[in-house]
Design a protein around this motif. Structure first.
Motif, PDB file in Angstrom:
ATOM      1  N   TRP A   1      -0.544  -7.256   5.204  1.00 38.32           N
ATOM      2  CA  TRP A   1      -0.802  -5.982   5.882  1.00 38.32           C
ATOM      3  C   TRP A   1      -2.171  -6.080   6.540  1.00 38.32           C
ATOM      4  O   TRP A   1      -3.170  -6.338   5.836  1.00 38.32           O
TER       5      TRP A   1
ATOM      6  N   CYS B   1       2.169 -10.231  -1.544  1.00 35.29           N
ATOM      7  CA  CYS B   1       1.841  -9.170  -0.587  1.00 35.29           C
ATOM      8  C   CYS B   1       0.329  -9.034  -0.532  1.00 35.29           C
ATOM      9  O   CYS B   1      -0.306  -8.716  -1.539  1.00 35.29           O
TER      10      CYS B   1
ATOM     11  N   ASP C   1      -2.939  -7.147   0.887  1.00 32.49           N
ATOM     12  CA  ASP C   1      -3.506  -5.977   1.568  1.00 32.49           C
ATOM     13  C   ASP C   1      -4.822  -6.413   2.209  1.00 32.49           C
ATOM     14  O   ASP C   1      -5.817  -6.604   1.511  1.00 32.49           O
TER      15      ASP C   1
ATOM     16  N   ASN D   1      -5.843   6.089   7.354  1.00 34.27           N
ATOM     17  CA  ASN D   1      -5.059   5.543   6.248  1.00 34.27           C
ATOM     18  C   ASN D   1      -5.191   6.504   5.066  1.00 34.27           C
ATOM     19  O   ASN D   1      -6.223   7.118   4.880  1.00 34.27           O
TER      20      ASN D   1
ATOM     21  N   SER E   1       0.219   4.058   3.703  1.00 33.99           N
ATOM     22  CA  SER E   1      -0.869   3.394   3.031  1.00 33.99           C
ATOM     23  C   SER E   1      -0.426   1.961   2.801  1.00 33.99           C
ATOM     24  O   SER E   1       0.612   1.701   2.201  1.00 33.99           O
ATOM     25  N   ALA E   2      -1.225   1.031   3.305  1.00 33.20           N
ATOM     26  CA  ALA E   2      -0.856  -0.386   3.189  1.00 33.20           C
ATOM     27  C   ALA E   2      -0.687  -0.766   1.720  1.00 33.20           C
ATOM     28  O   ALA E   2       0.262  -1.458   1.352  1.00 33.20           O
ATOM     29  N   LEU E   3      -1.604  -0.276   0.891  1.00 29.70           N
ATOM     30  CA  LEU E   3      -1.563  -0.659  -0.521  1.00 29.70           C
ATOM     31  C   LEU E   3      -0.281  -0.176  -1.195  1.00 29.70           C
ATOM     32  O   LEU E   3       0.397  -0.919  -1.901  1.00 29.70           O
TER      33      LEU E   3
ATOM     34  N   ALA F   1       2.611  -2.166  -0.043  1.00 24.90           N
ATOM     35  CA  ALA F   1       2.625  -3.519  -0.617  1.00 24.90           C
ATOM     36  C   ALA F   1       3.206  -3.486  -2.026  1.00 24.90           C
ATOM     37  O   ALA F   1       4.027  -4.325  -2.400  1.00 24.90           O
TER      38      ALA F   1
ATOM     39  N   VAL G   1      -5.215  -7.825  -3.263  1.00 24.59           N
ATOM     40  CA  VAL G   1      -5.961  -6.802  -2.501  1.00 24.59           C
ATOM     41  C   VAL G   1      -7.328  -7.339  -2.089  1.00 24.59           C
ATOM     42  O   VAL G   1      -8.234  -7.466  -2.915  1.00 24.59           O
TER      43      VAL G   1
ATOM     44  N   SER H   1      -7.507  -8.790  -7.167  1.00 22.70           N
ATOM     45  CA  SER H   1      -8.348  -8.271  -6.087  1.00 22.70           C
ATOM     46  C   SER H   1      -9.782  -8.752  -6.249  1.00 22.70           C
ATOM     47  O   SER H   1     -10.097  -9.453  -7.214  1.00 22.70           O
TER      48      SER H   1
END
Ligand code: NAD
Ligand code: ZN
Ligand code: ZN
Length: 391
Positions: free
Chosen positions: A192, A258, A260, A270, A291-293, A296, A308, A333
């Motif tokens: 993303w 995935c 982010d 966002n 929301s991309a997160l 995902a 992330v 992340s």
């Protein structure tokens, strides 16, 4: 010297400021030859990170020539050409010893305490607010670099700035984003955000053996770059339902990894909400944009990994914890542990396996930094990455 300083949200200015000085034995002063504007600078520009003060020097992606070293510096000498990683880390604590440089334990227990009283430079990030060390950044003619024996990597051959500058941040960050997906042969990795960070995550995923890479963004010029440089299949979220497109591309299973690479992109509405201002901002930012997160997490295959690297602060609401837990997902992340990746990635650049300069869309003089911020924030003139030269 001249430096690009934060004035207030949506306002930066190039001003005359005092030259930096050696404060600790381990410091070096670098004359900056190239510096860049990062997606993370936009969080400051948007005004969504507290603890920026008017006059603070911005910038955490820079390189240049060492012009002065403190009495304790052993590895660098005047005249060395160096790229400086964005995390300021001591190199000695338990975190640094594990290679987790961006969570160096050597922090300032009393944020704002003078470095002289503290006795050592606190961990932090160049040009990234008084919450993160309050250090002057590198969108300037000169910068002070603490722990000069720990962070900077010497560039000893003739590689041009354009090829090595992004070792300071976005190349290792993209790399770490892909690495955290533990890519296996045959994997599909969806990213993303096809900004510079996302593009490097895709290029890294390709080198790590991903069979298919899916780029998600709304800017056709950025998606085209992802297709060209990482062989990505593109999904434009402004035109297509991302969950449906991902289902179709993965036989209903979802991507194995995935990434982010968006983060809390306040200036695009966002749906992330920052903790410290949950009133008016929240109402404004709770738009119907995806929301991309969240996407995902919801689309990742059962048992897959969400990585992330997009930056967040505070609370992010509507996290689909049920889906996350019941479908055995892994989430990883972090701010990039840049120091860990410098030498291996420099080697890949040297042998021609990676050419990070492909992200550069605009080159401006330091004096034009305010124009660069506006272009990069609003993605005008197909802006992908702005490099500023101090000369
Ligand atoms: P950028 O602004 O150039 O790119 C972000 C891209 O995300 C844009 O192209 C935008 O169109 C796209 N986007 C926005 N909402 C989206 C959505 N819902 N779905 C898909 N795409 C969407 O920024 P960049 O320089 O590439 O940085 C990206 C992120 O990485 C930022 O949050 C930045 O702070 C973060 N970052 C983190 C680290 C780290 O150490 N973890 C280091 C550098 C940058
Ligand atoms: Zn950055
Ligand atoms: Zn440390």
């Amino acid at each position: 010297m001249k430096a690009n300083v934060w004035v207030r949200p949506n306002r930066v200015e190039v001003r005359d400021v005092p030259d930096p000085q050696i404060l600790n034995d381990g410091d070096a002063i670098v004359r900056i030859t190239s510096t860049a504007i990062c997606g993370s600078d936009l969080h400051l520009y948007d005004g969504y990170l507290p603890a920026m003060l008017p006059g603070d020097i911005l910038g955490h992606e820079f390189m240049g020539e060492v012009v002065e070293v403190g009495a304790g510096v052993r590895k660098l000498t005047v005249g060395d050409r160096v790229v400086v990683p964005f995390p300021i880390s001591c190199g000695r604590c338990a975190s640094c010893q594990r290679g987790q440089f961006s969570v160096c334990e050597n922090s300032n227990p009393n944020a704002g305490m003078a470095e002289k009283l503290l006795g050592h430079p606190p961990a932090g990030i160049f040009g990234y607010s008084h919450l993160l060390g309050g250090y002057a950044g590198g969108q300037a003619e000169y910068a002070r670099v603490p722990y000069a024996d720990v962070g900077p990597v010497k560039i000893e051959d003739g590689l041009p700035d354009d090829k090595v500058l992004f070792l300071s941040d976005i190349l290792p960050t993209g790399w770490m984003g892909a690495e955290m997906c533990d890519i296996q042969p045959g994997d599909t990795v969806a990213v993303w955000g096809a900004g510079p960070v996302g593009l490097f995550a895709m290029m890294a995923a390709r080198l790590m053996g991903a069979e298919r890479i899916i780029a998600i963004d709304r800017y056709p010029y950025r998606l085209a770059k992802a297709e060209r440089h990482a062989g990505a299949v593109c999904v434009n979220y402004a035109e297509t339902s991302v969950p449906e497109a991902l289902k179709e591309l993965t036989a209903g299973r979802g991507p194995d990894g995935c990434v982010d690479a968006v983060g809390a992109e306040a200036h695009h509405g966002n749906a992330a909400i920052y903790a410290y201002d949950r009133t008016k901002q929240a109402a404004r930012m709770q738009t119907d944009r995806p929301s991309a997160l969240r996407e995902a997490v919801l689309t990742c295959r059962n048992g897959g990994t969400v990585s992330v690297i997009g930056a967040y602060t505070g609370f992010v609401d509507k996290f689909p914890m049920g889906s996350f837990m019941n479908r055995s997902l892994t989430m990883r992340s972090g701010q990039c542990h840049v120091q860990r990746y410098l030498r291996p990635l420099l080697e890949r650049i040297r042998i021609g396996e990676l050419d990070p300069s492909v992200v550069i869309s605009h080159r401006l003089r330091l004096a034009d930094a305010p124009i660069g911020y506006e272009m990069f924030k609003n993605k005008v003139d197909d802006c992908e990455k702005v490099v500023l030269s101090a000369a």
